[in-house]
Design a protein around this motif. Sequence first.
Motif, PDB file in Angstrom:
ATOM      1  N   UNK A 193       1.299   8.128  -0.052  1.00  0.00           N
ATOM      2  CA  UNK A 193       1.648   9.434   0.490  1.00  0.00           C
ATOM      3  C   UNK A 193       1.912  10.519  -0.520  1.00  0.00           C
ATOM      4  N   UNK A 194       1.796  10.209  -1.807  1.00  0.00           N
ATOM      5  CA  UNK A 194       2.120  11.198  -2.829  1.00  0.00           C
ATOM      6  C   UNK A 194       0.999  11.281  -3.856  1.00  0.00           C
ATOM      7  N   UNK A 195       0.593  12.509  -4.176  1.00  0.00           N
ATOM      8  CA  UNK A 195      -0.382  12.740  -5.246  1.00  0.00           C
ATOM      9  C   UNK A 195       0.347  12.893  -6.565  1.00  0.00           C
ATOM     10  N   UNK A 196       0.014  12.056  -7.531  1.00  0.00           N
ATOM     11  CA  UNK A 196       0.693  12.093  -8.823  1.00  0.00           C
ATOM     12  C   UNK A 196      -0.337  11.959  -9.938  1.00  0.00           C
ATOM     13  N   UNK A 197      -0.040  12.468 -11.135  1.00  0.00           N
ATOM     14  CA  UNK A 197      -0.939  12.253 -12.266  1.00  0.00           C
ATOM     15  C   UNK A 197      -1.110  10.768 -12.545  1.00  0.00           C
ATOM     16  N   UNK A 198      -2.271  10.415 -13.052  1.00  0.00           N
ATOM     17  CA  UNK A 198      -2.552   9.000 -13.313  1.00  0.00           C
ATOM     18  C   UNK A 198      -1.489   8.369 -14.204  1.00  0.00           C
ATOM     19  N   UNK A 199      -0.978   9.136 -15.167  1.00  0.00           N
ATOM     20  CA  UNK A 199       0.016   8.594 -16.092  1.00  0.00           C
ATOM     21  C   UNK A 199       1.352   8.305 -15.410  1.00  0.00           C
ATOM     22  N   UNK A 200       1.545   8.862 -14.216  1.00  0.00           N
ATOM     23  CA  UNK A 200       2.815   8.675 -13.510  1.00  0.00           C
ATOM     24  C   UNK A 200       2.663   7.822 -12.247  1.00  0.00           C
ATOM     25  N   UNK A 201       1.446   7.377 -11.953  1.00  0.00           N
ATOM     26  CA  UNK A 201       1.220   6.585 -10.738  1.00  0.00           C
ATOM     27  C   UNK A 201       1.885   5.217 -10.896  1.00  0.00           C
ATOM     28  N   UNK A 202       2.639   4.802  -9.884  1.00  0.00           N
ATOM     29  CA  UNK A 202       3.412   3.572  -9.987  1.00  0.00           C
ATOM     30  C   UNK A 202       3.323   2.772  -8.687  1.00  0.00           C
ATOM     31  N   UNK A 203       3.298   1.451  -8.813  1.00  0.00           N
ATOM     32  CA  UNK A 203       3.544   0.562  -7.689  1.00  0.00           C
ATOM     33  C   UNK A 203       4.618  -0.420  -8.130  1.00  0.00           C
ATOM     34  N   UNK A 204       5.302  -1.002  -7.169  1.00  0.00           N
ATOM     35  CA  UNK A 204       6.349  -1.966  -7.461  1.00  0.00           C
ATOM     36  C   UNK A 204       5.755  -3.195  -8.148  1.00  0.00           C
ATOM     37  N   UNK A 205       6.459  -3.713  -9.160  1.00  0.00           N
ATOM     38  CA  UNK A 205       5.950  -4.879  -9.882  1.00  0.00           C
ATOM     39  C   UNK A 205       5.908  -6.126  -9.005  1.00  0.00           C
ATOM     40  N   UNK A 206       6.566  -6.093  -7.845  1.00  0.00           N
ATOM     41  CA  UNK A 206       6.526  -7.216  -6.916  1.00  0.00           C
ATOM     42  C   UNK A 206       5.504  -7.001  -5.803  1.00  0.00           C
ATOM     43  N   UNK A 207       4.643  -5.993  -5.959  1.00  0.00           N
ATOM     44  CA  UNK A 207       3.601  -5.776  -4.961  1.00  0.00           C
ATOM     45  C   UNK A 207       2.699  -7.002  -4.914  1.00  0.00           C
ATOM     46  N   UNK A 208       2.427  -7.502  -3.707  1.00  0.00           N
ATOM     47  CA  UNK A 208       1.635  -8.715  -3.542  1.00  0.00           C
ATOM     48  C   UNK A 208       0.200  -8.547  -4.059  1.00  0.00           C
ATOM     49  N   UNK A 209      -0.297  -7.308  -4.075  1.00  0.00           N
ATOM     50  CA  UNK A 209      -1.616  -7.077  -4.651  1.00  0.00           C
ATOM     51  C   UNK A 209      -1.633  -7.346  -6.139  1.00  0.00           C
ATOM     52  N   UNK A 210      -0.504  -7.102  -6.815  1.00  0.00           N
ATOM     53  CA  UNK A 210      -0.384  -7.350  -8.243  1.00  0.00           C
ATOM     54  C   UNK A 210      -0.078  -8.810  -8.535  1.00  0.00           C
ATOM     55  N   UNK A 211       0.855  -9.394  -7.800  1.00  0.00           N
ATOM     56  CA  UNK A 211       1.311 -10.748  -8.151  1.00  0.00           C
ATOM     57  C   UNK A 211       0.325 -11.840  -7.758  1.00  0.00           C
TER      58      UNK A 211
END
Length: 278
Positions: free
Chosen positions: A7-25
């Motif tokens: 829901x938020x547009x952010x610069x690539x350098x500031x884009x974040x997802x939670x380190x516990x996101x199931x897509x990552x883990x």
Amino acid sequence: MLIWVNGELVPASEARVNVLDHGLTVGDGVFETLKVVHGVPFALQRHLDRLGRSASGMGLPEPDDELIRKAVGDVLAELGAPPLARMRITYTGGVAPLGSGRGDAAPTVIIACTPVEPYAPTTAVATVPWRRNERGATTGLKSTSYAENVIALARANELGASEALVANTRDRLCEGTGSNVFVVVGGRLLTPPLESGCLAGITRQLVLEWTDAEEADLGLEVLDEAEEIFLTSSVRDVQAVHAVIHDDGRRRELTAPGPVTIRAAAEFARRGAETSEP
């Protein structure tokens, strides 16, 4: 580059997802890659339909198409209208406990788009020793679990090719790591059926609809027999193959593009220019 994240547009350098996101883990997610031409996404509805099918096959909640369409528009408004761009829509299981079990958090949605150069008119492909499991739980789903493709593509690059072609467990021709494959045999344009385990590529389907191409069960040896070979994918469109490099060192040169490939590419370009939503 701005990236849309939940829901938020952010610069690539500031884009974040939670380190516990199931897509990552654990790679619990699906995605779509689509072509954007002068700021207009190509075949967006087909991509959204496939995103929904992949999410359903993974057991993820149904994506909100209206939300994603609005996000796509927001990203493209910031990007401008470069001649060619690659957009990726990523949809994951969201934050979850460590391990394979899912949590109850909302899915994560990420949309990114960046200008790209067109693919080269022709390329070399390589065969690799690993096999696609045509009976696997994620077969036919555009899952973010892409490690097998990463390994196969790295091997192809080592052999001097830009794409790896894989067979399934029955040694039948299947697909590339990020493409579908077509061959010309006896003048007939053929591509492996979905039963081979290949992804139902959007460009693949359009070539089937717009040309006289047919699905056919093909042995891996067809790569040594075909008069022409070409790859399809959402940003490359139709790309001729000028060489097949086998993992055992054998190399076969082809005249590329051949006449059937030229006709298929021209028809795809003509029909694709007529509408952005084929």
